[in-house]
Design a protein around this motif. Sequence first.
Motif, short mmCIF file in Angstrom:
data_model
loop_
_atom_site.label_atom_id
_atom_site.label_comp_id
_atom_site.label_asym_id
_atom_site.label_seq_id
_atom_site.Cartn_x
_atom_site.Cartn_y
_atom_site.Cartn_z
N CYS A 1 11.57 -10.11 36.88
CA CYS A 1 12.65 -10.94 37.43
C CYS A 1 13.85 -10.97 36.50
O CYS A 1 15.01 -10.95 36.96
N GLN A 2 13.60 -11.02 35.20
CA GLN A 2 14.70 -11.02 34.24
C GLN A 2 15.46 -9.69 34.28
O GLN A 2 16.70 -9.67 34.18
N LYS A 3 14.75 -8.60 34.44
CA LYS A 3 15.42 -7.29 34.55
C LYS A 3 16.25 -7.22 35.83
O LYS A 3 17.38 -6.72 35.82
N ILE A 4 15.70 -7.73 36.92
CA ILE A 4 16.44 -7.73 38.19
C ILE A 4 17.69 -8.59 38.06
O ILE A 4 18.76 -8.24 38.57
N GLU A 5 17.58 -9.70 37.36
CA GLU A 5 18.72 -10.61 37.20
C GLU A 5 19.85 -9.92 36.44
O GLU A 5 21.03 -10.07 36.79
N VAL A 6 19.50 -9.17 35.40
CA VAL A 6 20.53 -8.45 34.64
C VAL A 6 21.23 -7.41 35.51
O VAL A 6 22.46 -7.28 35.50
N LEU A 7 20.43 -6.67 36.29
CA LEU A 7 21.02 -5.65 37.16
C LEU A 7 21.85 -6.28 38.27
O LEU A 7 22.93 -5.77 38.61
N SER B 1 20.68 -13.82 44.10
CA SER B 1 20.55 -14.90 43.12
C SER B 1 19.65 -16.03 43.62
O SER B 1 18.85 -16.59 42.85
N GLU B 2 19.77 -16.37 44.91
CA GLU B 2 18.92 -17.44 45.45
C GLU B 2 17.45 -17.03 45.43
O GLU B 2 16.57 -17.84 45.11
N GLU B 3 17.20 -15.80 45.79
CA GLU B 3 15.81 -15.30 45.76
C GLU B 3 15.26 -15.33 44.34
O GLU B 3 14.09 -15.70 44.12
#
Length: 260
Positions: free
Chosen positions: A133-139, A187-189
Amino acid sequence: WVSADLEARALKCVRARLVRGRVDIVLTEDPGAGATTTLRVDEALAQQLGQAAARISEILGVSKEAALALLPPRPDLVQATGSSPAADADAAWLAVEPALTQALDELCSMRAAEGEANRKVLAAHREQLLEICQKIEVLAAGEPDRLRQRIMARLGQLADGTEQPLVIDPVRLAQEAALVADRADVSEELDRLRSHLDQLALLLDAQGEPLGRKLEFMQQELLRELNTTGSKTQNTEVSHLVVEAKSVLERMREQVQNVE
């Protein structure tokens, strides 16, 4: 035999200790020296079976023994009657309860050890999901800029070969880029995924309560948010991370099946 009263007592005892799963109890009675048993033959039924065998023998031209083998089994033909020390429900329960309690103690002890091992595995899976999730957030944070560059590149391709220069309204370009980025915004997901993972951590730290169904529900909610994230994103790297997260979630689902 197992009387309805004895079965009800055993069921109540098991349900007090176990919440989830299927339990089979095998009860074997040793009548001992104090038991007396008499075999009683149902003479009317035996006569009917003999007549049926004789008729089959006549029709098929086979021996009566062969005809008897064709008849359906009748367990009620011979019945055992008599008395047994365990025939009294209270006496039977006094004999059964200690053994059943010991078996449940051993089962719960084994389940507790297995549960602790499962908890560690599930906690490791949770950490993996949190990292993804943290990697997805950065991307996802850089997605608006990437979309804007993609739009500019596409407009540049359209302008190639034209005699007149392509005039681009920067305000309109910003609006279009913002619209595309909003459609792909996850972002909501991601917020809900982090919230579910925080709740999962609390569940895994809980003591003394059944968690199996709650963990199943949490796994379903995590999968729902991952599916939505995968359907909204236009980023290939994010799509790969979503697939990786689903793989972790599937391994988690298999472990959750073993949790009470």
